[in-house]
Design a protein around this motif. Sequence first.
Motif, short mmCIF file in Angstrom:
data_model
loop_
_atom_site.label_atom_id
_atom_site.label_comp_id
_atom_site.label_asym_id
_atom_site.label_seq_id
_atom_site.Cartn_x
_atom_site.Cartn_y
_atom_site.Cartn_z
N CYS A 14 0.82 -1.21 0.00
CA CYS A 14 0.00 0.00 0.00
C CYS A 14 0.85 1.25 0.00
O CYS A 14 1.96 1.26 0.53
CB CYS A 14 -0.86 0.05 1.27
SG CYS A 14 -1.85 -1.39 1.57
N ARG A 15 0.27 2.30 -0.53
CA ARG A 15 0.92 3.62 -0.49
C ARG A 15 -0.02 4.58 0.22
O ARG A 15 -1.19 4.68 -0.12
CB ARG A 15 1.20 4.13 -1.89
CG ARG A 15 1.92 5.47 -1.88
CD ARG A 15 2.15 5.98 -3.30
NE ARG A 15 2.98 7.15 -3.31
CZ ARG A 15 2.55 8.38 -3.05
NH1 ARG A 15 1.30 8.58 -2.75
NH2 ARG A 15 3.39 9.40 -3.10
N LEU A 16 0.52 5.27 1.22
CA LEU A 16 -0.22 6.31 1.93
C LEU A 16 0.42 7.66 1.59
O LEU A 16 1.57 7.72 1.17
CB LEU A 16 -0.16 6.07 3.44
CG LEU A 16 -0.65 4.70 3.93
CD1 LEU A 16 -0.46 4.58 5.43
CD2 LEU A 16 -2.10 4.47 3.54
N ALA A 17 -0.33 8.70 1.78
CA ALA A 17 0.18 10.04 1.49
C ALA A 17 1.39 10.38 2.35
O ALA A 17 1.53 9.89 3.47
CB ALA A 17 -0.93 11.07 1.73
N ALA A 18 2.25 11.22 1.81
CA ALA A 18 3.43 11.67 2.56
C ALA A 18 2.98 12.27 3.89
O ALA A 18 1.98 12.98 3.95
CB ALA A 18 4.20 12.71 1.74
N GLY A 19 3.70 11.96 4.94
CA GLY A 19 3.40 12.48 6.26
C GLY A 19 2.33 11.72 7.01
O GLY A 19 2.00 12.07 8.14
N SER A 20 1.76 10.69 6.40
CA SER A 20 0.71 9.91 7.07
C SER A 20 1.28 9.20 8.29
O SER A 20 2.42 8.74 8.29
CB SER A 20 0.13 8.85 6.13
OG SER A 20 -0.55 9.43 5.06
N ALA A 21 0.44 9.09 9.30
CA ALA A 21 0.81 8.33 10.49
C ALA A 21 0.51 6.86 10.24
O ALA A 21 -0.37 6.51 9.46
CB ALA A 21 0.01 8.82 11.69
N LEU A 22 1.25 6.02 10.93
CA LEU A 22 1.02 4.58 10.84
C LEU A 22 -0.29 4.25 11.53
O LEU A 22 -0.49 4.63 12.68
CB LEU A 22 2.18 3.83 11.50
CG LEU A 22 2.13 2.32 11.47
CD1 LEU A 22 2.18 1.82 10.03
CD2 LEU A 22 3.28 1.74 12.27
N PRO A 23 -1.19 3.55 10.85
CA PRO A 23 -2.44 3.16 11.51
C PRO A 23 -2.14 2.33 12.76
O PRO A 23 -1.29 1.43 12.73
CB PRO A 23 -3.15 2.31 10.44
CG PRO A 23 -2.58 2.78 9.15
CD PRO A 23 -1.14 3.13 9.46
N PRO A 24 -2.81 2.62 13.88
CA PRO A 24 -2.49 1.97 15.15
C PRO A 24 -2.61 0.44 15.12
O PRO A 24 -1.84 -0.24 15.79
CB PRO A 24 -3.51 2.56 16.13
CG PRO A 24 -4.18 3.67 15.44
CD PRO A 24 -3.87 3.60 13.99
N ASP A 25 -3.54 -0.09 14.34
CA ASP A 25 -3.70 -1.55 14.34
C ASP A 25 -2.56 -2.28 13.64
O ASP A 25 -2.44 -3.49 13.74
CB ASP A 25 -5.05 -1.95 13.73
CG ASP A 25 -5.19 -1.53 12.28
OD1 ASP A 25 -4.73 -0.42 11.94
OD2 ASP A 25 -5.76 -2.31 11.51
N LEU A 26 -1.70 -1.57 12.94
CA LEU A 26 -0.53 -2.21 12.32
C LEU A 26 0.64 -2.34 13.29
O LEU A 26 1.53 -3.14 13.09
CB LEU A 26 -0.06 -1.43 11.09
CG LEU A 26 -0.87 -1.62 9.83
CD1 LEU A 26 -0.29 -0.76 8.71
CD2 LEU A 26 -0.91 -3.06 9.41
N ALA A 27 0.64 -1.54 14.32
CA ALA A 27 1.79 -1.47 15.22
C ALA A 27 1.89 -2.66 16.18
O ALA A 27 2.96 -2.93 16.70
CB ALA A 27 1.75 -0.18 16.03
#
Length: 127
Positions: A14-27
Amino acid sequence: MLDIALLPGDYAVCRLAAGSALPPDLAGGLSDGDVVTVSWTIDGVSVICPAARAPAQTETTWRCLRVVGPSDLALSEGLATLVDPLAKARVTVVTFSTHDTDYLLVPAVRLDEAIAALDRAGHRVRT
């Protein structure tokens, strides 16, 4: 010759926009064998993760292969011996490395061809 393990389930790139935070459920909360890798650049955020946890829509479903055992970071030919036979078989590949080993993602629809190409090159793929 390398031993390679096919990880369970489908993966997403996946590609997220520059500066996006990591979604919490991935951590956190990874299942046994799951892999998540994140790369932040000025152009955007790239996430590779199990498809069920993908933070954005993807066009391609991938399968993930892991080189078994720790890799020797001083050896440059390890990854090349995997990518070359896939390129010759015209199988698209996305790679990433950790301190411990290398990973390859191949399109799920080309998994059988990828395994056959790696087999022909002398590698052992555990499915």
